[in-house]
Design a protein around this motif. Sequence first.
Motif, PDB file in Angstrom:
ATOM      1  N   LEU A  85       0.818  -1.208   0.000  1.00 56.80           N
ATOM      2  CA  LEU A  85       0.000   0.000   0.000  1.00 56.80           C
ATOM      3  C   LEU A  85       0.852   1.258   0.000  1.00 56.80           C
ATOM      4  CD1 LEU A  85      -2.802  -1.243   2.361  1.00 56.80           C
ATOM      5  CD2 LEU A  85      -3.175  -0.277   0.075  1.00 56.80           C
ATOM      6  N   LYS A  86       0.323   2.280  -0.669  1.00 57.62           N
ATOM      7  CA  LYS A  86       0.994   3.571  -0.791  1.00 57.62           C
ATOM      8  C   LYS A  86       0.097   4.661  -0.219  1.00 57.62           C
ATOM      9  CE  LYS A  86       2.970   2.085  -5.239  1.00 57.62           C
ATOM     10  NZ  LYS A  86       3.085   2.417  -6.680  1.00 57.62           N
ATOM     11  N   PRO A  87       0.671   5.782   0.189  1.00 59.31           N
ATOM     12  CA  PRO A  87      -0.174   6.876   0.698  1.00 59.31           C
ATOM     13  C   PRO A  87      -1.250   7.294  -0.299  1.00 59.31           C
ATOM     14  CG  PRO A  87       2.104   7.272   1.267  1.00 59.31           C
ATOM     15  CD  PRO A  87       2.096   6.065   0.368  1.00 59.31           C
ATOM     16  N   GLU A  88      -0.974   7.215  -1.582  1.00 60.69           N
ATOM     17  CA  GLU A  88      -1.967   7.603  -2.581  1.00 60.69           C
ATOM     18  C   GLU A  88      -3.121   6.612  -2.693  1.00 60.69           C
ATOM     19  OE1 GLU A  88       1.359   7.363  -2.983  1.00 60.69           O
ATOM     20  OE2 GLU A  88       1.869   6.585  -5.006  1.00 60.69           O
ATOM     21  N   ASP A  89      -3.052   5.486  -1.992  1.00 59.37           N
ATOM     22  CA  ASP A  89      -4.177   4.553  -1.941  1.00 59.37           C
ATOM     23  C   ASP A  89      -5.201   4.966  -0.890  1.00 59.37           C
ATOM     24  OD1 ASP A  89      -1.806   1.899  -2.391  1.00 59.37           O
ATOM     25  OD2 ASP A  89      -3.153   2.736  -3.907  1.00 59.37           O
ATOM     26  N   THR A  90      -4.876   5.979  -0.116  1.00 60.61           N
ATOM     27  CA  THR A  90      -5.808   6.473   0.907  1.00 60.61           C
ATOM     28  C   THR A  90      -7.092   6.949   0.267  1.00 60.61           C
ATOM     29  OG1 THR A  90      -4.039   7.113   2.427  1.00 60.61           O
ATOM     30  CG2 THR A  90      -6.168   8.239   2.669  1.00 60.61           C
ATOM     31  N   ALA A  91      -8.215   6.392   0.706  1.00 59.51           N
ATOM     32  CA  ALA A  91      -9.517   6.717   0.108  1.00 59.51           C
ATOM     33  C   ALA A  91     -10.615   5.968   0.841  1.00 59.51           C
ATOM     34  CB  ALA A  91      -9.543   6.323  -1.374  1.00 59.51           C
ATOM     35  N   MET A  92     -11.859   6.349   0.517  1.00 60.94           N
ATOM     36  CA  MET A  92     -13.012   5.542   0.907  1.00 60.94           C
ATOM     37  C   MET A  92     -13.201   4.515  -0.203  1.00 60.94           C
ATOM     38  SD  MET A  92     -15.335   5.168   3.276  1.00 60.94           S
ATOM     39  CE  MET A  92     -15.774   6.734   4.050  1.00 60.94           C
ATOM     40  N   TYR A  93     -13.287   3.245   0.181  1.00 65.95           N
ATOM     41  CA  TYR A  93     -13.428   2.180  -0.797  1.00 65.95           C
ATOM     42  C   TYR A  93     -14.862   1.652  -0.769  1.00 65.95           C
ATOM     43  CZ  TYR A  93      -8.451   1.997  -1.748  1.00 65.95           C
ATOM     44  OH  TYR A  93      -7.175   2.304  -2.158  1.00 65.95           O
ATOM     45  N   TYR A  94     -15.422   1.505  -1.951  1.00 70.17           N
ATOM     46  CA  TYR A  94     -16.802   1.062  -2.096  1.00 70.17           C
ATOM     47  C   TYR A  94     -16.873  -0.215  -2.926  1.00 70.17           C
ATOM     48  CZ  TYR A  94     -17.956   5.844  -0.720  1.00 70.17           C
ATOM     49  OH  TYR A  94     -18.071   7.041  -0.039  1.00 70.17           O
ATOM     50  N   CYS A  95     -17.751  -1.086  -2.510  1.00 71.27           N
ATOM     51  CA  CYS A  95     -18.071  -2.282  -3.267  1.00 71.27           C
ATOM     52  C   CYS A  95     -19.340  -2.001  -4.070  1.00 71.27           C
ATOM     53  CB  CYS A  95     -18.295  -3.432  -2.291  1.00 71.27           C
ATOM     54  SG  CYS A  95     -18.822  -4.984  -3.026  1.00 71.27           S
ATOM     55  N   ALA A  96     -19.427  -2.569  -5.261  1.00 68.31           N
ATOM     56  CA  ALA A  96     -20.582  -2.336  -6.105  1.00 68.31           C
ATOM     57  C   ALA A  96     -20.903  -3.568  -6.927  1.00 68.31           C
ATOM     58  CB  ALA A  96     -20.341  -1.141  -7.025  1.00 68.31           C
ATOM     59  N   ALA A  97     -22.175  -3.682  -7.324  1.00 68.53           N
ATOM     60  CA  ALA A  97     -22.632  -4.796  -8.149  1.00 68.53           C
ATOM     61  C   ALA A  97     -23.316  -4.246  -9.393  1.00 68.53           C
ATOM     62  CB  ALA A  97     -23.598  -5.676  -7.366  1.00 68.53           C
ATOM     63  N   SER A  98     -23.056  -4.878 -10.500  1.00 74.09           N
ATOM     64  CA  SER A  98     -23.608  -4.419 -11.773  1.00 74.09           C
ATOM     65  C   SER A  98     -24.461  -5.501 -12.414  1.00 74.09           C
ATOM     66  CB  SER A  98     -22.465  -4.041 -12.719  1.00 74.09           C
ATOM     67  OG  SER A  98     -22.973  -3.747 -14.001  1.00 74.09           O
ATOM     68  N   LEU A  99     -25.593  -5.070 -12.981  1.00 76.58           N
ATOM     69  CA  LEU A  99     -26.449  -5.978 -13.743  1.00 76.58           C
ATOM     70  C   LEU A  99     -26.143  -5.911 -15.237  1.00 76.58           C
ATOM     71  CD1 LEU A  99     -29.811  -5.344 -11.868  1.00 76.58           C
ATOM     72  CD2 LEU A  99     -28.128  -7.160 -11.483  1.00 76.58           C
ATOM     73  N   TRP A 100     -25.198  -5.070 -15.602  1.00 79.61           N
ATOM     74  CA  TRP A 100     -24.800  -4.948 -16.999  1.00 79.61           C
ATOM     75  C   TRP A 100     -23.831  -6.064 -17.354  1.00 79.61           C
ATOM     76  CZ3 TRP A 100     -26.179  -0.859 -20.361  1.00 79.61           C
ATOM     77  CH2 TRP A 100     -26.963   0.139 -19.768  1.00 79.61           C
ATOM     78  N   ILE A 101     -23.668  -6.275 -18.623  1.00 82.33           N
ATOM     79  CA  ILE A 101     -22.660  -7.214 -19.111  1.00 82.33           C
ATOM     80  C   ILE A 101     -21.384  -6.441 -19.401  1.00 82.33           C
ATOM     81  CG2 ILE A 101     -22.031  -8.813 -20.966  1.00 82.33           C
ATOM     82  CD1 ILE A 101     -25.005  -9.422 -21.284  1.00 82.33           C
ATOM     83  N   GLY A 102     -20.327  -6.842 -18.736  1.00 78.18           N
ATOM     84  CA  GLY A 102     -19.009  -6.272 -19.007  1.00 78.18           C
ATOM     85  C   GLY A 102     -18.806  -4.821 -18.630  1.00 78.18           C
ATOM     86  N   PRO A 103     -19.250  -4.386 -17.447  1.00 80.42           N
ATOM     87  CA  PRO A 103     -19.046  -2.975 -17.092  1.00 80.42           C
ATOM     88  C   PRO A 103     -17.603  -2.628 -16.772  1.00 80.42           C
ATOM     89  CG  PRO A 103     -19.920  -4.161 -15.237  1.00 80.42           C
ATOM     90  CD  PRO A 103     -19.905  -5.137 -16.379  1.00 80.42           C
ATOM     91  N   GLY A 104     -16.843  -3.639 -16.387  1.00 78.52           N
ATOM     92  CA  GLY A 104     -15.448  -3.382 -16.036  1.00 78.52           C
ATOM     93  C   GLY A 104     -15.337  -2.388 -14.916  1.00 78.52           C
ATOM     94  N   LEU A 105     -14.588  -1.304 -15.144  1.00 75.05           N
ATOM     95  CA  LEU A 105     -14.356  -0.299 -14.123  1.00 75.05           C
ATOM     96  C   LEU A 105     -15.201   0.959 -14.344  1.00 75.05           C
ATOM     97  CD1 LEU A 105     -10.475  -0.643 -13.814  1.00 75.05           C
ATOM     98  CD2 LEU A 105     -12.262  -1.783 -12.487  1.00 75.05           C
ATOM     99  N   ASN A 106     -16.262   0.845 -15.129  1.00 73.41           N
ATOM    100  CA  ASN A 106     -17.149   1.967 -15.389  1.00 73.41           C
ATOM    101  C   ASN A 106     -18.202   2.052 -14.302  1.00 73.41           C
ATOM    102  OD1 ASN A 106     -18.916   3.889 -16.297  1.00 73.41           O
ATOM    103  ND2 ASN A 106     -19.214   2.982 -18.313  1.00 73.41           N
ATOM    104  N   GLY A 107     -18.018   2.935 -13.365  1.00 69.86           N
ATOM    105  CA  GLY A 107     -18.912   3.045 -12.232  1.00 69.86           C
ATOM    106  C   GLY A 107     -20.342   3.371 -12.609  1.00 69.86           C
ATOM    107  N   ARG A 108     -20.564   4.023 -13.727  1.00 70.60           N
ATOM    108  CA  ARG A 108     -21.917   4.392 -14.137  1.00 70.60           C
ATOM    109  C   ARG A 108     -22.749   3.184 -14.507  1.00 70.60           C
ATOM    110  NH1 ARG A 108     -18.849   8.598 -16.320  1.00 70.60           N
ATOM    111  NH2 ARG A 108     -18.595   7.472 -18.286  1.00 70.60           N
ATOM    112  N   GLN A 109     -22.117   2.047 -14.697  1.00 68.65           N
ATOM    113  CA  GLN A 109     -22.859   0.842 -15.048  1.00 68.65           C
ATOM    114  C   GLN A 109     -23.011  -0.102 -13.861  1.00 68.65           C
ATOM    115  OE1 GLN A 109     -20.982  -0.714 -18.628  1.00 68.65           O
ATOM    116  NE2 GLN A 109     -22.384   0.495 -19.874  1.00 68.65           N
TER     117      GLN A 109
END
Length: 123
Positions: A85-109
Motif C-alpha cells: 500500500l501507498k499513501p496515494e491509496d488512501t480513500a473511501m473504498y466502495y463495493c458495487a454490483a452491476s447488472l450490466w454485461i461487461g461494465p469493467g471499471l465503469n462506475g456508471r454501469q
Amino acid sequence: QVHLVESGGGSVQAGGSLRLSCAVSEYIADKTCMGWFRESTGKEREGVASIDSDGDSSYASSVKGRFTISKDNAKNTVYLQMNSLKPEDTAMYYCAASLWIGPGLNGRQYNYWGQGTQVAVSS
C-alpha cells in the motif's frame, strides 16, 4: 433490493496490507460483475478492480500487481487484497454490483453500492 456491506478498512503504514470484504445480501456474483471503487478528497471516483461472473478480473493501472480481487461463492463475499500500500491509496473504498454485461471499471454501469470503508495509508 441487494445490500452490500464493506469491512476491513483501517490505517496502515506504507508497504503494509489490508483485505477488504464485501458481504452481499443475496448471491448475485454468479450473475453480475462485482467491483471495487474508491474516492478521495479532491479526486473523482476511480474504478479499482472488477470481477465478472466468469471470474475474469480487471484492474486499474495504478493498482495492478498490488491488488487482487476475488470472490467466495459459498460466503456470498467479494474481497480486495491490497498489498504494498501507498499513501496515494488512501480513500473511501466502495463495493458495487452491476447488472450490466461487461461494465469493467465503469462506475456508471453499477446498480448497487455499499456504504464504504475507509483506508488510510501513512508514509
